[in-house]
Design an enzyme around this catalytic site. Structure first.
Site, PDB file in Angstrom:
ATOM      1  N   CYS A 274       0.821  -1.226   0.000  1.00  0.00           N
ATOM      2  CA  CYS A 274       0.000   0.000   0.000  1.00  0.00           C
ATOM      3  C   CYS A 274       0.849   1.267   0.000  1.00  0.00           C
ATOM      4  O   CYS A 274       0.648   2.148  -0.828  1.00  0.00           O
ATOM      5  CB  CYS A 274      -0.910   0.028   1.232  1.00  0.00           C
ATOM      6  SG  CYS A 274      -2.236  -1.164   1.154  1.00  0.00           S
TER       7      CYS A 274
HETATM    8  N1  LIG Z   1      -3.421  -5.885   1.969  1.00  0.00           N
HETATM    9  C1  LIG Z   1      -3.569  -4.836   2.764  1.00  0.00           C
HETATM   10  O1  LIG Z   1      -2.976  -4.757   3.835  1.00  0.00           O
HETATM   11  C2  LIG Z   1      -4.510  -3.708   2.367  1.00  0.00           C
HETATM   12  C3  LIG Z   1      -4.873  -2.781   3.346  1.00  0.00           C
HETATM   13  C4  LIG Z   1      -5.742  -1.757   3.022  1.00  0.00           C
HETATM   14  C5  LIG Z   1      -6.213  -1.646   1.717  1.00  0.00           C
HETATM   15  N2  LIG Z   1      -5.816  -2.535   0.765  1.00  0.00           N
HETATM   16  C6  LIG Z   1      -6.388  -2.387  -0.586  1.00  0.00           C
HETATM   17  O2  LIG Z   1      -7.420  -3.341  -0.761  1.00  0.00           O
HETATM   18  C7  LIG Z   1      -7.476  -3.784  -2.123  1.00  0.00           C
HETATM   19  C8  LIG Z   1      -7.301  -5.297  -2.185  1.00  0.00           C
HETATM   20  O3  LIG Z   1      -6.025  -5.609  -1.669  1.00  0.00           O
HETATM   21  P1  LIG Z   1      -5.627  -7.069  -1.199  1.00  0.00           P
HETATM   22  O4  LIG Z   1      -4.385  -6.919  -0.401  1.00  0.00           O
HETATM   23  O5  LIG Z   1      -6.787  -7.775  -0.596  1.00  0.00           O
HETATM   24  O6  LIG Z   1      -5.285  -7.730  -2.606  1.00  0.00           O
HETATM   25  P2  LIG Z   1      -5.016  -9.289  -2.898  1.00  0.00           P
HETATM   26  O7  LIG Z   1      -4.167  -9.337  -4.083  1.00  0.00           O
HETATM   27  O8  LIG Z   1      -4.584  -9.977  -1.644  1.00  0.00           O
HETATM   28  O9  LIG Z   1      -6.463  -9.856  -3.244  1.00  0.00           O
HETATM   29  C9  LIG Z   1      -7.220  -9.429  -4.332  1.00  0.00           C
HETATM   30  C10 LIG Z   1      -8.029 -10.599  -4.849  1.00  0.00           C
HETATM   31  O10 LIG Z   1      -8.856 -10.106  -5.914  1.00  0.00           O
HETATM   32  C11 LIG Z   1      -8.917 -11.131  -6.900  1.00  0.00           C
HETATM   33  N3  LIG Z   1      -9.354 -10.526  -8.152  1.00  0.00           N
HETATM   34  C12 LIG Z   1      -8.645  -9.798  -9.034  1.00  0.00           C
HETATM   35  N4  LIG Z   1      -9.438  -9.389 -10.051  1.00  0.00           N
HETATM   36  C13 LIG Z   1     -10.677  -9.883  -9.798  1.00  0.00           C
HETATM   37  C14 LIG Z   1     -11.936  -9.812 -10.458  1.00  0.00           C
HETATM   38  N5  LIG Z   1     -12.076  -9.118 -11.574  1.00  0.00           N
HETATM   39  N6  LIG Z   1     -12.974 -10.456  -9.922  1.00  0.00           N
HETATM   40  C15 LIG Z   1     -12.835 -11.167  -8.790  1.00  0.00           C
HETATM   41  N7  LIG Z   1     -11.688 -11.270  -8.098  1.00  0.00           N
HETATM   42  C16 LIG Z   1     -10.623 -10.613  -8.592  1.00  0.00           C
HETATM   43  C17 LIG Z   1      -7.524 -11.723  -6.907  1.00  0.00           C
HETATM   44  O11 LIG Z   1      -7.509 -13.017  -7.479  1.00  0.00           O
HETATM   45  C18 LIG Z   1      -7.201 -11.745  -5.411  1.00  0.00           C
HETATM   46  O12 LIG Z   1      -7.624 -12.949  -4.802  1.00  0.00           O
HETATM   47  C19 LIG Z   1      -6.367  -3.005  -2.849  1.00  0.00           C
HETATM   48  O13 LIG Z   1      -6.933  -1.842  -3.393  1.00  0.00           O
HETATM   49  C20 LIG Z   1      -5.408  -2.636  -1.726  1.00  0.00           C
HETATM   50  O14 LIG Z   1      -4.649  -1.485  -2.022  1.00  0.00           O
HETATM   51  C21 LIG Z   1      -4.999  -3.581   1.081  1.00  0.00           C
END
Ligand SMILES: NC(=O)c1ccc[n+]([C@@H]2O[C@H](COP(=O)([O-])OP(=O)(O)OC[C@H]3O[C@@H](n4cnc5c(N)ncnc54)[C@H](O)[C@@H]3O)[C@@H](O)[C@H]2O)c1
Length: 344
Positions: A274
């Site tokens: 992030c």
């Molecule tokens: N990981 C963190 O600590 C964190 C914290 C706050 C905010 N965020 C934000 O949250 C969002 C998600 O992050 P994350 O860490 O969970 O990502 P991640 O990569 O762990 O998970 C995302 C998931 O979405 C799936 N995906 C991708 N395209 C898709 C689609 N079209 N339809 C269905 N599934 C789909 C992927 O296969 C994956 O399983 C991002 O915007 C990130 O910046 C993350």
């Protein structure tokens, strides 16, 4: 199918069907919390291995126990699928897909676009859509709405749309999903009210703001604040080296001040996924408005120079012992961005 007026009752009675698109670090903990609260939750993902894992009762996220998944499966409160036609059955849909940067460091909102395209196919009266992926101010209003509006349904009348940023901090033992306040901004006040109602069921506190743009900006302020302060700590480390001072002694002593100072520490890298990425979403947006985001650019420059600085220091220290980098065996301890998380 429920109208928006009926959705409120469905949330109260926990009969609202909840979908979570993207079962990663953000989506899976959210799905599990909502399931534990009594909702029937369906996770949608394009990654079949994640769907298989959930169906087999296996968690692949450190903050979620496999037992929690198994218990929810047994109670039929959690399911996972790559069949997006089931979105039509959902009353509330959370979007938790990735928002990385392109090679050019421009925002890559293609994952949001494909999730929203699936929602559009199955959009119906009464649904509440909540975008949770971190993104630039205006994404919900300028990018998501035009994609959904061509279905002829009216926001705030036929369906609701909100942005609610995720603040999860993986491996944080003190702050979990529930006890971190949830910021919520809707496209209309009804959208905000309904989204808060959903999150009030699992979060100790929800914080409504006046618009989706404000909610998007809140998240970027938080992460930009961290990136800039880490940049300052890194520059202080460079200054201390020139001054032949111990930066750790200086920072630790400064941190004894009980007010007006927040401790940030220097380091070779910036993580997780992030902090190095999200400020670029804001600076990109500001560039489109002809406003240079100077603090972000400077922090990015300082922070991205730290790996080179560490390599230079290693070379200097080896040199002091008449050793060369070439041929030296170098042990690196800790390649994740913080303790107790896997490398991403
Ligand atoms: N990981 C963190 O600590 C964190 C914290 C706050 C905010 N965020 C934000 O949250 C969002 C998600 O992050 P994350 O860490 O969970 O990502 P991640 O990569 O762990 O998970 C995302 C998931 O979405 C799936 N995906 C991708 N395209 C898709 C689609 N079209 N339809 C269905 N599934 C789909 C992927 O296969 C994956 O399983 C991002 O915007 C990130 O910046 C993350």
């Amino acid at each position: 199918m429920a109208t928006l007026a009926e959705l409120s009752d469905l949330i109260d009675s926990r009969e609202a069907r909840i979908g979570v698109i993207g079962l990663g670090y953000v989506g899976l903990p959210l799905a599990v919390e909502l399931g534990a609260e009594g909702f029937r939750v369906t996770g949608f993902d394009v990654d079949k291995s994640k769907i298989r894992a959930i169906k087999e009762g296996r968690s692949y996220i450190g903050d979620v126990e496999s037992k929690e998944v198994v218990d929810l499966l047994e109670m039929e409160r959690l399911d996972a699928t790559d069949d997006f036609t089931k979105l039509a059955d959902m009353d509330v849909i959370n979007i938790c897909v990735p928002t990385p940067l392109r090679k050019t460091r421009d925002p890559d909102v293609s994952f949001i676009a494909s999730a929203v395209a699936e929602i559009r196919e199955h959009l119906r009266e009464g649904q509440l859509i909540i975008l949770g992926s971190t993104t630039y101010p205006g994404t919900t209003h300028e990018f998501v709405i035009p994609m959904l509006e061509d279905k002829g349904l009216v926001i705030g009348k036929d369906f609701s749309l909100a942005f609610a940023p995720e603040r999860i901090d993986p491996a944080n033992a003190q702050f979990k999903v529930k006890n971190v306040p949830k910021v919520v901004g809707g496209e209309t006040s009804l959208c905000t009210t309904l989204a808060c109602k959903v999150f009030d069921t699992i979060f100790e506190k929800t914080v409504p703001v006046s618009s989706t743009q404000s909610a998007e900006m809140v998240k970027l302020l938080e992460n930009t604040f961290r990136a800039i302060n880490i940049g300052l700590a890194n520059e202080i480390a460079l200054m201390c080296q020139k001054l032949e001072l111990d930066v750790w002694e200086v920072i630790d002593a400064a941190a004894t001040k009980p007010y007006g100072f927040m401790k940030f520490t220097p380091g070779p890298g910036l993580g997780g996924h992030c902090i190095p990425v999200d400020p670029a979403y804001l600076s990109w947006k500001m560039k489109s408005l002809n406003f240079p985001a100077r603090f972000i650019e400077l922090a990015t420059e300082v922070n991205s120079g730290m790996p080179d600085h560490v390599v230079d220091r290693i070379a200097e220290l080896l040199n002091e012992d008449r050793l060369a980098v070439n041929g030296a065996q170098i042990l690196i301890l800790g390649v994740a961005y913080k303790s107790n998380v896997e490398r991403r």
